[in-house]
Design an enzyme around this catalytic site. Structure first.
Site, short mmCIF file in Angstrom:
data_model
loop_
_atom_site.label_atom_id
_atom_site.label_comp_id
_atom_site.label_asym_id
_atom_site.label_seq_id
_atom_site.Cartn_x
_atom_site.Cartn_y
_atom_site.Cartn_z
N ALA A 1 3.58 5.01 -7.68
CA ALA A 1 2.94 4.02 -6.82
C ALA A 1 1.66 4.54 -6.17
O ALA A 1 0.96 3.78 -5.50
CB ALA A 1 3.91 3.57 -5.74
N GLY B 1 0.85 -1.18 0.00
CA GLY B 1 0.00 0.00 0.00
C GLY B 1 0.89 1.23 0.00
O GLY B 1 2.03 1.18 0.47
N THR B 2 0.36 2.33 -0.52
CA THR B 2 1.23 3.50 -0.68
C THR B 2 0.78 4.67 0.19
O THR B 2 0.95 4.63 1.39
CB THR B 2 1.37 3.87 -2.16
N THR B 3 0.20 5.71 -0.40
CA THR B 3 0.12 6.99 0.30
C THR B 3 -1.11 7.14 1.21
O THR B 3 -2.24 6.95 0.76
CB THR B 3 0.15 8.13 -0.73
#
Length: 273
Positions: A225, A50-52
């Site tokens: 991403a 998972g990113t931001t």
């Protein structure tokens, strides 16, 4: 935990113990703990990440939001992953890092808070919840060293102070209270730049939702991403609100309207350059 042949709950459920479900699980069924399985140190595990995640305070509460993209190396593993979860009536957590480990940790954290409330007959304080999550992250340190790190962003409404508060963590379980705004994950550098520019004291909830969308939009602009709002597929960020009325998600219809406003304003800005 061995099932009772009579069909009743095992005796462990009736033994007095602490109010921590994690400690109960460690004592009676340690193999069910998320950190009980370790890959050989020589094995490099490739899993979706998972990113931001972004969070900010506003007049009366705090927001937590996340984009919907998960990546695995240079591939997009998912366009629609949910990375923000309500953990109880007044708190929420957004996850960045190894998705499978993070989601399992969040589910255990949700049970941990519910278990405490049932045993103690009262809610854990917001600081107590943040500390419990820190200890769970610390327990995952072995997997983090193998590259399976979890980096959550926790926020909630503090019933004792009447304010929204947010907490960030490092992989060793270090817990840090943040003020005004914060972001974690691969696009956090760009999201934090947008938050720094747009956040202001005393902003309304509606303004805060718009700032969150702007921050994720900017992060997606520069970080491959991070997935921004996707009008083509109608995929919108998850945004959780924590205030005196409790925890809840902003609906997709509301987010779509905010995204349309942001996109329109940016197009008009480009046209006037």
């Amino acid at each position: 935990m061995t099932a009772d042949p009579s069909g009743r709950l095992p005796a462990a459920y009736f033994a007095p113990g602490s109010s921590s479900f994690t400690e109960f699980l460690q004592a009676y069924a340690p193999t069910l703990m998320p950190d009980s399985t370790h890959a050989p140190s020589s094995v490099q595990v490739d899993a979706p990440h998972g990113t931001t995640i972004v969070s900010l305070s506003y007049n009366g509460g705090v927001l937590v939001a996340g984009d919907r993209r998960a990546t695995m190396g240079n591939l997009i593993a998912s366009h629609t992953m949910k990375k923000v979860f309500l953990t109880d009536d007044y708190s929420s957590v957004g996850i960045a890092g190894t998705a499978g480990v993070a989601i399992e940790m969040v589910r255990l954290f949700q049970v941990e808070l519910e278990h405490y409330e049932k045993i103690e007959g009262d809610r854990l304080s917001l600081q107590g919840k943040a500390n419990r999550l820190a200890s769970m992250i610390r327990g995952n340190l072995g997997m983090a060293i193998q590259g399976l790190a979890v980096v959550p962003l926790f926020a909630g409404f503090d019933l004792d102070t009447g304010k929204g508060r947010m907490f960030s963590y490092d992989v060793t379980g270090g817990c840090y209270e943040e003020h005004q705004y914060h972001s974690v994950g691969s696009g956090s550098l760009f999201a934090r730049g947008a938050l720094k520019k747009l956040w202001r004291s005393g902003m309304s909830q509606d303004d805060a939702v718009r700032v969150i969308v702007e921050a994720l939009y900017d992060a997606a602009d520069d970080d491959s991403a991070t997935g921004g709002p996707d009008p083509g597929r109608r995929i919108w960020p998850n945004v959780a609100i924590l205030d005196a009325e409790g925890s809840r998600f902003v609906t997709d219809v509301e987010i779509e309207a905010v995204v349309e406003t942001v996109v329109r304003a940016r197009r008009e800005g480009e046209a006037h350059r």
